[in-house]
Each structure stands twice: as structure tokens, then as C-alpha cells.
Design a protein around this motif. Sequence first.
Motif, short mmCIF file in Angstrom:
data_model
loop_
_atom_site.label_atom_id
_atom_site.label_comp_id
_atom_site.label_asym_id
_atom_site.label_seq_id
_atom_site.Cartn_x
_atom_site.Cartn_y
_atom_site.Cartn_z
N ASP A 41 0.83 -1.19 0.00
CA ASP A 41 0.00 0.00 0.00
C ASP A 41 0.87 1.25 0.00
N SER A 42 0.61 2.16 -0.92
CA SER A 42 1.41 3.40 -0.99
C SER A 42 1.11 4.32 0.18
N LYS A 43 0.01 4.08 0.87
CA LYS A 43 -0.36 4.92 2.01
C LYS A 43 -0.01 4.26 3.35
N ALA A 44 0.77 3.22 3.33
CA ALA A 44 1.20 2.55 4.56
C ALA A 44 2.35 3.35 5.19
N PHE A 45 2.45 3.26 6.51
CA PHE A 45 3.55 3.91 7.21
C PHE A 45 3.87 3.14 8.48
N ILE A 46 5.06 3.39 9.03
CA ILE A 46 5.52 2.71 10.24
C ILE A 46 5.68 3.73 11.36
N LEU A 47 5.07 3.42 12.50
CA LEU A 47 5.22 4.26 13.68
C LEU A 47 6.36 3.72 14.53
N ASP A 48 7.29 4.58 14.91
CA ASP A 48 8.33 4.23 15.89
C ASP A 48 7.90 4.84 17.21
N VAL A 49 7.70 4.00 18.22
CA VAL A 49 7.21 4.48 19.51
C VAL A 49 8.20 4.06 20.59
N THR A 50 8.57 5.02 21.44
CA THR A 50 9.47 4.75 22.55
C THR A 50 8.84 5.28 23.82
N TRP A 51 8.90 4.47 24.87
CA TRP A 51 8.35 4.88 26.15
C TRP A 51 9.42 5.61 26.96
N PRO A 52 9.10 6.80 27.47
CA PRO A 52 10.01 7.44 28.43
C PRO A 52 9.89 6.71 29.78
N GLU A 53 10.77 7.04 30.73
CA GLU A 53 10.76 6.34 32.02
C GLU A 53 9.44 6.49 32.75
N THR A 54 8.79 7.63 32.58
CA THR A 54 7.56 7.90 33.33
C THR A 54 6.28 7.53 32.57
N TYR A 55 6.42 6.83 31.44
CA TYR A 55 5.23 6.37 30.71
C TYR A 55 4.46 5.42 31.60
N PRO A 56 3.17 5.44 31.69
CA PRO A 56 2.14 6.11 30.91
C PRO A 56 1.68 7.47 31.46
N GLU A 57 2.36 7.98 32.49
CA GLU A 57 2.00 9.30 33.02
C GLU A 57 2.40 10.40 32.03
N THR A 58 3.42 10.13 31.20
CA THR A 58 3.80 11.05 30.14
C THR A 58 3.60 10.34 28.81
N ALA A 59 3.41 11.11 27.78
CA ALA A 59 3.12 10.53 26.46
C ALA A 59 4.36 9.83 25.90
N PRO A 60 4.15 8.78 25.11
CA PRO A 60 5.28 8.11 24.46
C PRO A 60 5.85 9.00 23.35
N GLN A 61 7.11 8.75 23.02
CA GLN A 61 7.74 9.49 21.92
C GLN A 61 7.41 8.74 20.63
N ILE A 62 6.77 9.45 19.71
CA ILE A 62 6.35 8.85 18.45
C ILE A 62 7.11 9.53 17.31
N SER A 63 7.65 8.72 16.41
CA SER A 63 8.33 9.30 15.25
C SER A 63 8.00 8.49 14.00
N LEU A 64 8.26 9.11 12.86
CA LEU A 64 8.07 8.47 11.56
C LEU A 64 9.39 8.46 10.80
N ASP A 65 10.49 8.22 11.53
CA ASP A 65 11.82 8.29 10.94
C ASP A 65 12.27 7.00 10.27
N ALA A 66 11.44 5.97 10.27
CA ALA A 66 11.83 4.70 9.64
C ALA A 66 12.06 4.90 8.15
N PHE A 67 13.00 4.18 7.59
CA PHE A 67 13.33 4.28 6.16
C PHE A 67 12.10 4.02 5.30
N PHE A 68 11.22 3.14 5.77
CA PHE A 68 9.98 2.80 5.06
C PHE A 68 9.16 4.06 4.77
N ASN A 69 9.26 5.07 5.65
CA ASN A 69 8.45 6.28 5.54
C ASN A 69 9.09 7.36 4.67
#
Length: 186
Positions: A41-69
Motif C-alpha cells: 500500500d502506498s499509504k502505509a507507514f511505520i510508527l516508531d514508539v518509545t516509552w520514556p521512564e515515566t510512561y504512561p504518566e507522560t506521552a510516548p515518543q512517536i516518530s516516523l523516521d523509519a526508512f519505510f516512511n
Amino acid sequence: MTANEDQEMELEALRSIYEGDEVFKEISPVSFQFRIGELEDSKAFILDVTWPETYPETAPQISLDAFFNNRISAETKQLILSRLEEQAQANLGTAMMYTLFEWAKENQESLMENHKAVVTAVTLASNSDNTTSSPIARKKEKKEQLTKAQKRRMISRTDNKGELPRGWDWVDVIKQLSKTGGKDDD
């Protein structure tokens, strides 16, 4: 519960939900990749998600830096990230990974509605190779070169059609049976 215990429980839940599913990949116990859409699918994408130490009280870090994107424009990436950040802020304090992944799957069309594929130099170069029609420009495929000895061995094993003769391995079968003995050797 502490943030660490919440993370462990959510990690266990994610592993059980997405076990054997190729769209989910655990990079580390606090870092994940999730593919939205099919590979083709040309509209597919990959989410890179990383939890900070205080997750779930703080939001996870989300990026679209994967080569696929790389084929997604910067504006579309920014839209996706901002909408996911809104969802993460709405779910603070709870295990939100499954919710975010499912929300992204459900809203893939609206997230990618302004998507225009980014043309890269690599795709341009590969397209220009296909358009040249001169025979000099095209490389000939190299065939595997055999030595004379290899050719002789191959010819001696095969008949004139290149096939092995019927029963060519019977000697090995008989030799094996003579070593192991028959059924009557009790």
C-alpha cells in the motif's frame, strides 16, 4: 502501581495481542515499531514508539523516521504526528499503545488523504534505466562458468538430455542396506 509495573503489564499485553503478527515489532522492552497498512500500500507507514521512564504518566515518543516512511512528505508526517500526539494526551495515565495503534489503523485514510509520494533520486535513476533502449546500455546477464572438469563430471552423470539415469543412486541404497542388514538378521 509504579510506572515500571504499568510498562511491564502493558508490554506483556502487547506481546500477547500481537504475537506472530508481522505489523508489530518489539525493538526493545520500551521501543516498538507498528506498521499501519499493507506493505504494498502506498499509504502505509511505520510508527516508531518509545516509552520514556515515566510512561504512561507522560506521552510516548512517536516518530516516523523509519526508512519505510521516506516516500511520505514532511507535511503528511507532521499531520500524522500531531494527530497521534492529541490521542496520546487524551489517554495519559492509561496503557495507550493498543489504543493508539488501533486509532491509527482506523484513521489511516484521513491521515494520508493529502499524501503525495515523494520522488527520490533512487526511483528516478531506476526509471531512467528502463527507458533506455540501446543494446549497449543494457548489461548482459553473466552465466555461471564451469571448469572443464566440472562439465565432464556433469556430462558423465547425465544422459544426452541432461537428466540423471533411472536408478543412478541405487548403488548407494544397496550399499546402505548391506551395512544395516535386512529384517531377517534377528
